[in-house]
Design an enzyme around this catalytic site. Structure first.
Site, mmCIF file in Angstrom:
data_model
loop_
_atom_site.group_PDB
_atom_site.id
_atom_site.type_symbol
_atom_site.label_atom_id
_atom_site.label_comp_id
_atom_site.label_asym_id
_atom_site.label_seq_id
_atom_site.Cartn_x
_atom_site.Cartn_y
_atom_site.Cartn_z
ATOM 1 N N LYS A 158 0.850 -1.210 0.000
ATOM 2 C CA LYS A 158 0.000 0.000 0.000
ATOM 3 C C LYS A 158 0.873 1.244 0.000
ATOM 4 O O LYS A 158 2.050 1.208 0.402
ATOM 5 C CB LYS A 158 -0.932 0.041 1.217
ATOM 6 C CG LYS A 158 -0.242 0.017 2.601
ATOM 7 C CD LYS A 158 0.203 1.355 3.170
ATOM 8 C CE LYS A 158 0.801 1.228 4.568
ATOM 9 N NZ LYS A 158 1.616 2.356 5.009
ATOM 10 N N GLY B 215 9.998 -2.530 6.328
ATOM 11 C CA GLY B 215 10.180 -1.254 7.009
ATOM 12 C C GLY B 215 10.163 -0.088 6.052
ATOM 13 O O GLY B 215 10.780 0.946 6.295
ATOM 14 N N GLY B 216 9.442 -0.230 4.943
ATOM 15 C CA GLY B 216 9.465 0.812 3.924
ATOM 16 C C GLY B 216 8.258 1.729 3.936
ATOM 17 O O GLY B 216 8.162 2.643 3.118
ATOM 18 N N GLY C 167 4.235 -4.002 4.193
ATOM 19 C CA GLY C 167 4.522 -5.390 3.824
ATOM 20 C C GLY C 167 4.175 -6.400 4.904
ATOM 21 O O GLY C 167 3.449 -7.374 4.655
ATOM 22 N N ASP D 276 -2.080 -1.156 10.669
ATOM 23 C CA ASP D 276 -2.257 -1.203 9.213
ATOM 24 C C ASP D 276 -2.905 -2.502 8.723
ATOM 25 O O ASP D 276 -3.138 -2.650 7.524
ATOM 26 C CB ASP D 276 -0.895 -1.064 8.514
ATOM 27 C CG ASP D 276 -0.479 0.388 8.351
ATOM 28 O OD1 ASP D 276 -1.291 1.274 8.659
ATOM 29 O OD2 ASP D 276 0.651 0.619 7.911
HETATM 30 C C1 LIG Z 1 2.336 4.962 9.678
HETATM 31 C C2 LIG Z 1 1.364 3.926 9.174
HETATM 32 O O1 LIG Z 1 2.036 2.970 8.366
HETATM 33 C C3 LIG Z 1 0.327 4.607 8.305
HETATM 34 O O2 LIG Z 1 -0.346 3.681 7.501
HETATM 35 C C4 LIG Z 1 0.712 3.199 10.307
HETATM 36 O O3 LIG Z 1 -0.026 4.091 11.096
HETATM 37 C C5 LIG Z 1 1.679 2.375 11.125
HETATM 38 O O4 LIG Z 1 1.079 1.152 11.263
HETATM 39 P P1 LIG Z 1 1.852 -0.132 11.810
HETATM 40 O O5 LIG Z 1 3.217 -0.241 11.204
HETATM 41 O O6 LIG Z 1 0.903 -1.277 11.643
HETATM 42 O O7 LIG Z 1 2.024 0.297 13.296
HETATM 43 P P2 LIG Z 1 2.020 -0.563 14.617
HETATM 44 O O8 LIG Z 1 2.868 -1.778 14.437
HETATM 45 O O9 LIG Z 1 0.618 -0.696 15.104
HETATM 46 O O10 LIG Z 1 2.783 0.458 15.584
HETATM 47 C C6 LIG Z 1 4.165 0.791 15.436
HETATM 48 C C7 LIG Z 1 4.479 1.975 16.315
HETATM 49 O O11 LIG Z 1 3.859 3.180 15.828
HETATM 50 C C8 LIG Z 1 3.050 3.792 16.812
HETATM 51 N N1 LIG Z 1 1.769 4.156 16.189
HETATM 52 C C9 LIG Z 1 1.263 3.416 15.167
HETATM 53 C C10 LIG Z 1 0.053 3.752 14.576
HETATM 54 C C11 LIG Z 1 -0.639 4.879 15.077
HETATM 55 N N2 LIG Z 1 -1.833 5.241 14.554
HETATM 56 N N3 LIG Z 1 -0.127 5.605 16.105
HETATM 57 C C12 LIG Z 1 1.072 5.264 16.651
HETATM 58 O O12 LIG Z 1 1.526 5.930 17.571
HETATM 59 C C13 LIG Z 1 2.850 2.764 17.902
HETATM 60 O O13 LIG Z 1 2.911 3.356 19.148
HETATM 61 C C14 LIG Z 1 4.009 1.817 17.740
HETATM 62 O O14 LIG Z 1 5.072 2.202 18.532
HETATM 63 N N1 LIG Z 2 6.261 -10.668 7.248
HETATM 64 C C1 LIG Z 2 6.970 -9.556 7.527
HETATM 65 N N2 LIG Z 2 7.412 -8.769 6.539
HETATM 66 C C2 LIG Z 2 8.105 -7.648 6.820
HETATM 67 N N3 LIG Z 2 8.410 -7.236 8.049
HETATM 68 C C3 LIG Z 2 7.985 -7.978 9.085
HETATM 69 C C4 LIG Z 2 7.242 -9.160 8.878
HETATM 70 N N4 LIG Z 2 6.950 -9.680 10.070
HETATM 71 C C5 LIG Z 2 7.482 -8.861 10.983
HETATM 72 N N5 LIG Z 2 8.119 -7.843 10.426
HETATM 73 C C6 LIG Z 2 8.793 -6.736 11.158
HETATM 74 O O1 LIG Z 2 7.958 -5.600 11.043
HETATM 75 C C7 LIG Z 2 8.732 -4.432 10.777
HETATM 76 C C8 LIG Z 2 7.903 -3.518 9.866
HETATM 77 O O2 LIG Z 2 7.748 -4.150 8.641
HETATM 78 P P1 LIG Z 2 6.783 -3.634 7.499
HETATM 79 O O3 LIG Z 2 7.337 -4.081 6.190
HETATM 80 O O4 LIG Z 2 5.377 -3.974 7.799
HETATM 81 O O5 LIG Z 2 6.996 -2.074 7.684
HETATM 82 P P2 LIG Z 2 6.336 -0.920 6.975
HETATM 83 O O6 LIG Z 2 6.326 -1.169 5.494
HETATM 84 O O7 LIG Z 2 6.994 0.314 7.483
HETATM 85 O O8 LIG Z 2 4.862 -1.038 7.457
HETATM 86 P P3 LIG Z 2 3.873 0.073 7.895
HETATM 87 O O9 LIG Z 2 3.573 0.893 6.700
HETATM 88 O O10 LIG Z 2 2.747 -0.832 8.315
HETATM 89 O O11 LIG Z 2 4.548 0.805 9.010
HETATM 90 C C9 LIG Z 2 10.014 -4.920 10.122
HETATM 91 O O12 LIG Z 2 11.089 -4.143 10.562
HETATM 92 C C10 LIG Z 2 10.148 -6.354 10.584
HETATM 93 O O13 LIG Z 2 11.103 -6.494 11.616
#
Ligand SMILES: C[C@](O)(CO)[C@H](O)COP(=O)(O)OP(=O)(O)OC[C@H]1O[C@@H](n2ccc(N)nc2=O)[C@H](O)[C@@H]1O
Ligand SMILES: Nc1ncnc2c1ncn2[C@@H]1O[C@H](COP(=O)(O)OP(=O)(O)OP(=O)(O)O)[C@@H](O)[C@H]1O
Length: 278
Positions: free
Chosen positions: A10, A92-93, A97, A132
């Site tokens: 996304k 982590g992008g 993912g 997410d």
């Molecule tokens: C930045 C976005 O990717 C936008 O789509 C999301 O809001 C993040 O979603 P996500 O990676 O699924 O986040 P989570 O794994 O639930 O939370 C990661 C970290 O971000 C903070 N977090 C996340 C979502 C949110 N609405 N408020 C937050 O403060 C949480 O405290 C946590 O420390």
């Molecule tokens: N199946 C997986 N694929 C990728 N990362 C994963 C997975 N399971 C756990 N993780 C952990 O979750 C962290 C965030 O990964 P993800 O790819 O969802 O980040 P993101 O793209 O920043 O997501 P978001 O937009 O939801 O913040 C990674 O640093 C990794 O350590």
């Protein structure tokens, strides 16, 4: 029984932070745009009582992988599964993912283990793991509020995106806990989004902390409105057609990583599941 399912990436076409809840989570408004680019997961059900994952990226121990954590939330009795993850989405992008992999796991196991849970029930289970996840379970490009779980499906016109993946990792937790983060943007309507009055509230902070993101935004900004997705590290620019997006991809600076993807309104995983049902 076997299933082969997609887990689309996304983009956050914009991200406004409108407040913060007592538990620390941030209230936001965002538009989640699904992409025709993503991971693939294969599921084979068994009665071993074990959840086994292959293909997990080397830096994530399988038990920490969101795929395994999502599967555990649905597991009962001696239900078991072998899951193979084919990863393409940069971790982590800001492309969701891990969240999408978890959502596809919930949808796939609900089907394989014949649990009969509704989409709403699966979205609520997913929300326990990550903010997410619900949008990927719902399976539609959506306007989101709350912490990202209050969803309204939206139909967007055809669009293509060039996504650049700077070579750095942005910690979502670090950005959301940073004192410099803007947290008081006024709530907007969907109409204001279509008029173009949006931005990503994390962008100025992330580009200050990560020069790689700043460089990518500067370069991509030569071709249009370049933005950060989520908390980064990826940045993107929208184009009306594939040819325009590919022409810019061909000019990426040496060593830079990027790809072109088409925006989707509906997630492929929902269509794939319905084909297995017949
Ligand atoms: C930045 C976005 O990717 C936008 O789509 C999301 O809001 C993040 O979603 P996500 O990676 O699924 O986040 P989570 O794994 O639930 O939370 C990661 C970290 O971000 C903070 N977090 C996340 C979502 C949110 N609405 N408020 C937050 O403060 C949480 O405290 C946590 O420390
Ligand atoms: N199946 C997986 N694929 C990728 N990362 C994963 C997975 N399971 C756990 N993780 C952990 O979750 C962290 C965030 O990964 P993800 O790819 O969802 O980040 P993101 O793209 O920043 O997501 P978001 O937009 O939801 O913040 C990674 O640093 C990794 O350590």
């Amino acid at each position: 029984m076997q299933l082969q399912l997609s887990a689309p990436a996304k983009l956050n076409l914009f991200l406004h932070i409108t407040g913060q809840r007592e538990d620390g989570y941030h209230e936001l408004q965002t538009l989640f745009r699904l992409l025709d680019y993503g991971d693939t997961l294969g599921f084979t059900a068994n009665r071993s009582g074990e959840i086994r994952l292959s293909g997990s990226p080397a830096d994530i121990p399988p038990q920490d992988n969101l795929v395994v954590r999502a599967a555990r939330l649905l597991q009962r009795d001696d239900f078991g599964v072998d899951i193979h993850l084919d990863k393409r989405i940069p971790a982590g992008g800001g492309l969701g993912g891990g969240s999408s992999d978890a959502a596809t796991t919930l949808l796939g196991l609900n089907h394989l283990w014949q649990l009969g849970l509704s989409s709403e029930q699966l979205q609520a289970i997913g929300a326990q793991l990550g903010a997410d996840i619900p949008v990927f379970v719902a399976g539609h490009t959506a306007w989101a509020e709350g912490i990202g779980e209050r969803l309204t499906a939206v139909e967007l016109p055809e669009a293509w995106y060039l996504i650049m993946a700077p070579d750095c990792h942005v910690s979502t937790a670090q950005i959301f806990s940073h004192r410099q983060l803007t947290r008081n943007t006024g709530a907007i309507t969907i109409a204001a989004f279509f008029e173009g009055h949006t931005r990503n509230d994390c962008q100025s902070l992330v580009r200050e902390l990560h020069p790689e993101v700043d460089n990518a935004l500067n370069w991509l900004g030569n071709f249009g409105d370049a933005r950060l997705t989520g908390t980064g590290a990826c940045v993107f620019c929208e184009f009306p057609g594939e040819a325009q997006a590919r022409a810019v991809l061909a000019r990426l600076p040496q060593g830079a990583k990027g790809f072109v993807a088409r925006g989707l309104n509906a997630s492929p995983v929902i269509r794939e599941l319905s084909s297995y049902k017949h």
